[in-house]
Structure formats: C-alpha cells, structure tokens
Design a protein around this motif. Structure first.
Motif, PDB file in Angstrom:
ATOM      1  N   ASP A   1      67.497  25.892 -26.766  1.00 49.56           N
ATOM      2  CA  ASP A   1      68.424  24.938 -26.160  1.00 49.56           C
ATOM      3  C   ASP A   1      67.685  23.819 -25.434  1.00 49.56           C
ATOM      4  O   ASP A   1      68.042  22.639 -25.530  1.00 49.56           O
TER       5      ASP A   1
ATOM      6  N   PHE B   1      73.587  19.624 -33.799  1.00 51.30           N
ATOM      7  CA  PHE B   1      72.620  20.722 -33.887  1.00 51.30           C
ATOM      8  C   PHE B   1      72.946  21.685 -35.025  1.00 51.30           C
ATOM      9  O   PHE B   1      72.443  22.820 -35.049  1.00 51.30           O
TER      10      PHE B   1
ATOM     11  N   THR C   1      73.943  24.360 -26.696  1.00 51.33           N
ATOM     12  CA  THR C   1      74.502  24.810 -27.966  1.00 51.33           C
ATOM     13  C   THR C   1      76.000  25.027 -27.858  1.00 51.33           C
ATOM     14  O   THR C   1      76.756  24.745 -28.788  1.00 51.33           O
TER      15      THR C   1
ATOM     16  N   PRO D   1      77.672  20.838 -27.311  1.00 49.57           N
ATOM     17  CA  PRO D   1      76.806  19.794 -27.872  1.00 49.57           C
ATOM     18  C   PRO D   1      77.388  18.400 -27.687  1.00 49.57           C
ATOM     19  O   PRO D   1      78.595  18.249 -27.450  1.00 49.57           O
TER      20      PRO D   1
ATOM     21  N   ARG E   1      66.248  21.521 -28.014  1.00 44.19           N
ATOM     22  CA  ARG E   1      67.305  20.675 -28.593  1.00 44.19           C
ATOM     23  C   ARG E   1      67.575  19.469 -27.696  1.00 44.19           C
ATOM     24  O   ARG E   1      67.671  18.331 -28.178  1.00 44.19           O
TER      25      ARG E   1
END
Length: 212
Positions: free
Chosen positions: A111, A57, A151, A154, A114
């Motif tokens: 988040d 990320f 985050t 990860p 992601r």
C-alpha cells in the motif's frame, strides 16, 4: 491440438484508445459467428470498464476460447475479481467464464509503495494529463488512506497508467501518447521509495502490438 490465440483487451486501455479500431479475438474452435464475436467482445469491454470498484491499482484483461471468456490480470481486492466474473457471465452468448484474475496480497508495505509510485507518476508535469483528478494523494486524505489502506480507498476517476504492486514489485500497465511518456513513467516509478523493481509495460496508443 491447435494453439489458441488469446486476445488480451484491457478496459482502461480500450477507453483510452477509443478511436482505434477494435481488434477481434480469433480463437481456435470458436463457435460464435463473426457478428456475435463483435458484440460479445464489445459487451465484455463495456462491462469491465464500468465496474465501479475497478481503479488505478487494478488491471483486467480478457481472452476468448470457444464460448468461454477468460479473464486475466490483477485485482487489489477480492471483490473486484468476483464482480468481474459475474458481470461477464451475464452477457448473452457467454457459456462460461474462466476467471484467472490474480488477487494481490493484502500488504501495508505494498500500500505504501502504491501511494509512493502514484505520487511520483501523477505529479510529473508531462504525466498529469493521464489522471482525471490531476492531483496527488496528499490532498484530502480519507480516514482509510491515513490508516495506510489505500487499496481499500483508491483514487477515483480515469487513470491511463495503472500501477500493480505485488510483494514490493511494481508493474505499469496502460497506454500513453508517446515513447517519451513511457520512459518518464518508468523513471518516476523507479524513483519511488520502497519499490524493489519496476516492470514498465506501458504502450504507445495506436502503436502495433508486439508479438511475444
């Protein structure tokens, strides 16, 4: 004033295309010798690629301006920006570091996006090869991930496709084997729930770089 040409090199991209000759920065007013430039570019590449908290990320690139290394890209955590600056500053011959890495917002919604984009991309049959883990986030969730903090925790390991999320907008960076995989990654990201937009900046490994 002469226009400075920046060479943008991504640590993950360079690792993925390890057999590709390394391009060198041709910066105006550079005072490094050609030999020093080769060494410093390689050292910066090595330092950025070895950052322990650089993950899927995040996306870091760099340029050279005189004896200054200019860092660009996106960090999902402030510590990564600081670590990158310190790592490059210690390289012999580097006089200063202009750290322009953008720290992404701390956002629970980002988040979630992601995680959704990660699962859509890395569970696609043609794209699994680009993930060293070849798995999805639903397996073996940690406490941090279950709390929505992907985050902070990860997926580890090599990922050729990096996923940058800022305020609900997704950008894909990295290198894949062919244009078909570029298209598939874009379609998978676009199908992820919650993403407002997708900017697909993936490149084909070994393809000539397009000038803007």
């Amino acid at each position: 004033m002469a226009r400075v040409k920046y060479l943008f090199l991504a640590a993950a991209l360079l690792l993925f295309t390890a057999t590709t000759p390394l391009a060198l920065a041709q910066a105006a007013n550079s005072t490094w010798s050609q030999e020093d430039t080769v060494r410093i570019v390689k050292d910066v590449q090595k330092q950025l690629a070895s950052l322990p908290n650089y993950a899927v990320f995040d996306w870091i690139t760099f340029g050279i301006h005189g004896k200054t290394v200019v860092l660009h890209g996106y960090a999902s955590r402030p510590t990564l920006k600081d670590d990158a600056g310190r790592a490059v500053k210690n390289i012999k011959g580097v006089e200063s570091v202009d750290n322009q890495i953008e720290v992404l917002p701390n956002s629970p919604n980002d988040d979630r996006i992601r995680a959704a984009v990660y699962n859509r991309i890395y569970t696609a049959p043609t794209l699994r090869m680009y993930n060293a883990n070849q798995g999805r986030l639903g397996r073996g969730l940690s406490v941090a991930r279950m709390a929505g903090g992907i985050t902070a925790d990860p997926p580890i390991g090599y990922h050729a496709i990096h996923i940058i999320v800022k305020n609900g907008n997704v950008t894909l960076f990295g290198a894949v084997n062919n244009s078909s995989d570029v298209a598939v990654a874009g379609m998978q990201a676009n199908s992820a729930p919650g993403a407002f937009s997708v900017d697909n900046r993936l490149v084909v490994a070994g393809a000539p770089r397009k000038e803007k």
